[in-house]
Design a protein around this motif. Structure first.
Motif, mmCIF file in Angstrom:
data_model
loop_
_atom_site.group_PDB
_atom_site.id
_atom_site.type_symbol
_atom_site.label_atom_id
_atom_site.label_comp_id
_atom_site.label_asym_id
_atom_site.label_seq_id
_atom_site.Cartn_x
_atom_site.Cartn_y
_atom_site.Cartn_z
ATOM 1 N N ALA A 4 0.928 -1.251 -0.120
ATOM 2 C CA ALA A 4 -0.027 -0.199 0.111
ATOM 3 C C ALA A 4 0.915 1.363 0.047
ATOM 4 O O ALA A 4 0.249 2.391 -0.326
ATOM 5 N N THR A 5 2.063 1.199 0.289
ATOM 6 C CA THR A 5 3.048 2.330 0.565
ATOM 7 C C THR A 5 3.984 2.391 -0.757
ATOM 8 O O THR A 5 4.093 2.841 -1.596
ATOM 9 N N THR A 35 -4.410 0.099 -6.117
ATOM 10 C CA THR A 35 -5.519 -0.758 -6.351
ATOM 11 C C THR A 35 -6.632 -0.296 -5.717
ATOM 12 O O THR A 35 -6.654 0.605 -4.880
ATOM 13 N N ASP A 36 -7.683 -0.816 -6.271
ATOM 14 C CA ASP A 36 -9.125 -0.139 -5.945
ATOM 15 C C ASP A 36 -9.920 -1.130 -4.830
ATOM 16 O O ASP A 36 -10.279 -2.382 -5.319
ATOM 17 N N ALA A 37 -10.511 -0.704 -3.807
ATOM 18 C CA ALA A 37 -11.112 -1.355 -2.955
ATOM 19 C C ALA A 37 -12.373 -1.720 -3.349
ATOM 20 O O ALA A 37 -12.873 -2.840 -3.256
ATOM 21 N N ALA A 38 -13.177 -0.765 -4.071
ATOM 22 C CA ALA A 38 -14.661 -1.292 -4.653
ATOM 23 C C ALA A 38 -14.523 -2.454 -5.829
ATOM 24 O O ALA A 38 -15.181 -3.478 -5.732
ATOM 25 N N ALA A 39 -13.401 -2.311 -6.405
ATOM 26 C CA ALA A 39 -13.099 -3.472 -7.604
ATOM 27 C C ALA A 39 -12.716 -4.744 -6.688
ATOM 28 O O ALA A 39 -13.312 -5.902 -7.039
ATOM 29 N N VAL A 40 -11.847 -4.496 -5.871
ATOM 30 C CA VAL A 40 -11.129 -5.852 -5.118
ATOM 31 C C VAL A 40 -12.224 -6.497 -4.342
ATOM 32 O O VAL A 40 -12.339 -7.619 -4.504
ATOM 33 N N PHE A 41 -13.093 -5.846 -3.680
ATOM 34 C CA PHE A 41 -14.187 -6.204 -2.905
ATOM 35 C C PHE A 41 -15.204 -6.979 -3.501
ATOM 36 O O PHE A 41 -15.906 -7.881 -3.306
ATOM 37 N N THR A 91 -6.167 0.070 2.351
ATOM 38 C CA THR A 91 -5.337 1.194 3.003
ATOM 39 C C THR A 91 -4.297 1.839 1.908
ATOM 40 O O THR A 91 -3.585 3.156 2.408
ATOM 41 N N ASN A 92 -4.215 1.520 0.659
ATOM 42 C CA ASN A 92 -3.349 2.082 -0.276
ATOM 43 C C ASN A 92 -4.060 3.569 -0.857
ATOM 44 O O ASN A 92 -3.444 4.329 -1.475
ATOM 45 N N ASP A 93 -5.427 3.632 -0.817
ATOM 46 C CA ASP A 93 -5.968 5.197 -1.416
ATOM 47 C C ASP A 93 -5.441 6.221 -0.790
ATOM 48 O O ASP A 93 -5.144 7.193 -1.508
ATOM 49 N N ALA A 130 -12.702 2.543 -9.338
ATOM 50 C CA ALA A 130 -13.363 3.576 -9.151
ATOM 51 C C ALA A 130 -12.373 4.804 -8.695
ATOM 52 O O ALA A 130 -12.382 5.810 -9.087
ATOM 53 N N VAL A 131 -11.265 4.367 -8.064
ATOM 54 C CA VAL A 131 -10.606 5.383 -7.267
ATOM 55 C C VAL A 131 -9.774 5.847 -8.291
ATOM 56 O O VAL A 131 -9.649 7.278 -8.159
#
Length: 488
Positions: free
Chosen positions: A98-99, A134-140, A162-164, A347-348
């Motif tokens: 994430a970092t 990476t995107d939380a909405a897509a991954v979830f 956590t990477n947003d 989405a991000v």
């Protein structure tokens, strides 16, 4: 007046139609093996002025607002169902991805963008920052229901949750460098630690406050508890953002704290937010689809540049970032390849691409169109093949099966009692005991037992077995004692 009424009716009609279409497309996506979010975007594009002309939409600022609110709800729902035990087991690789992973991805994509798009270095790094996470909405969405090994699924989910903040920080920083004459690199570094530190602090504060309020406030109806819970997510984001810190990080941490606590009406809270997250996901991706104009997106220049950058991101930047970020960590080469392939964009990046549009950055429209094409390529190519990759690399676990039984509880807060659900494991203190021999606190009653998908009526001589799901009626004042007994 009539025009206003007609406009309102038109808006309500279009919203209802888009939601119904979005829900139905989830069935189609399952059959086609295509991520639902791709179809949501397609619905938006088809509904736009260059499709069937149902609605004309080109408001980047409104898209940004709706997108951020949707991301807050989606992150909150994902955090609610993330266990601390799972996070602890993958914290080091997930946070490294994430970092450090975002920084490496940003740098490699920026170099490619400079060469392919022929833009200034700062603009190239702005593009790399936008697609770096990476995107939380897509991954979830894509991982839900998949039988991928728990360690890999958890790493991807925690990374995406956590990477947003890193991507947002880099995007805003490069926009400031492009639009402000006196930006300081030192101040930008300090800003990063401020955003992370304050985001974590406020997330922890609102998580603990949310748990206390949910369990202590005696509301008139159980339906109000989910509303109270999501209110803390929105409040955590808004206050953190007001302090120029990472609101998305605050929301995710607050959600994990709330989700891992002993909650009143947990079932209602989780199910409400699951449905709410679906609504926001549909609306967000449909609106993102409305914002893009196919005649501008699907030109030869955008297609070849976007496709080349997408290939570099997927096959070069992401794998290098993964292999360097989790070096000397306990992942074999197959798992690293899978983590590389499963770095979905969604989405991000598209929401972040609206930032330079609003700020009036040079080449911002080009950035937006290329980002949109890269996201479409990533989601369609990677999202539809994640399960296949896991099987080919032999990284699948036991098939996930949702329990066929459910219990919908409608309670009155004034009753001062609730029904909790408890699954008995092998190490449970009540496993193997008859009900009459268990020293339950007063005001506790086992209402039902689900065993091997069958309903068992509890009697005094009924023996509790491993795998039993118990539905237990308990007064709120005895709930702590009951939890101590069940979890000791």
């Amino acid at each position: 007046m009539d025009h206003a009424i007609l406009t309102l009716e038109h808006f309500i009609f279009v919203t209802a139609l888009l939601l119904i279409t979005g829900v139905l497309t989830t069935k189609i996506s399952t059959k086609l093996g295509v991520p639902a979010l791709i179809l949501f975007i397609a619905v938006g594009m088809l509904s736009g002025s260059e499709g069937i002309g149902l609605i004309y939409f080109d408001n980047a600022q409104l898209t940004q607002v709706i997108g951020i609110i949707a991301l807050v709800i989606i992150l909150f729902e994902g955090g609610l169902q993330t266990k601390f035990s799972t996070v602890r087991s993958v914290a080091k690789p997930a946070l490294s991805l994430a970092t450090l992973g975002v920084l490496i991805t940003t740098a490699i994509v920026a170099i490619a963008a400079k060469l392919i798009l022929d833009v200034d270095w700062l603009v190239a790094f702005l593009f790399g920052s936008i697609v770096g996470s990476t995107d939380a909405a897509a991954v979830f969405s894509v991982l839900k229901g998949q039988n991928i090994k728990e360690k890999l699924g958890a790493t991807l989910e925690v990374e995406s949750g956590t990477n947003d903040p890193m991507a947002v920080f880099l995007t805003i920083s490069f926009i400031q460098l492009l639009t402000t004459d006196h930006s300081s690199y030192l101040l930008l570094v300090g800003s990063f630690f401020w955003q992370m530190g304050i985001g974590l602090a406020i997330g922890y504060l609102f998580g603990k406050t949310g748990v206390y309020a949910i369990n202590r406030v005696n509301l008139e109806s159980s339906g109000l508890y989910p509303v109270l819970a999501v209110s803390f997510a929105l409040l955590a984001y808004s206050i953190t953002d007001f302090l120029n810190a990472s609101g998305l990080l605050a929301v995710y941490l607050a959600a994990m704290i709330i989700g891992n606590a002993e909650l009143t009406y947990r079932h209602s809270i989780v199910k409400f937010n699951e449905g709410f997250a679906w609504i926001m996901q549909i609306l967000m991706f449909v609106i993102l689809g409305l914002l893009v104009f196919p005649s501008q997106l699907f030109t030869f220049d955008i297609i070849w540049k976007g496709l080349l950058l997408a290939i570099i991101l997927i096959l070069v930047a992401r794998p290098i970032a993964v292999f360097l970020s989790i070096i000397k960590m306990k992942f074999n080469w197959k798992e690293k390849i899978f983590l590389s392939w499963a770095g979905l964009r969604g989405a991000v990046p598209i929401v972040l691409a609206t930032f330079p549009l609003i700020a009036g950055v040079e080449d911002s429209q080009l950035i937006f169109n290329i980002v949109f094409f890269v996201v479409l390529t990533s989601t369609l190519l990677q999202g539809s093949t994640i399960s296949l990759f896991a099987k080919l690399l032999q990284l699948t676990g036991p098939k996930k099966v949702d329990p066929p039984h459910s219990l919908e509880l409608v309670s009155i807060g004034k009753a001062n009692a609730e029904i909790i659900e408890h699954e008995v494991n092998e190490s449970s203190t009540i496993n193997g005991y008859m009900i009459k021999d268990i020293d339950f606190p007063n005001d506790v009653l086992i209402n039902a037992i689900i065993r091997n998908n069958d309903l068992i009526t509890p009697q005094g001589d009924t023996k509790i077995q491993h795998g039993d799901v118990l539905y237990i009626l308990v007064s709120k004042r005895r709930k702590g004692q009951l939890n101590d007994l069940l979890n000791s």
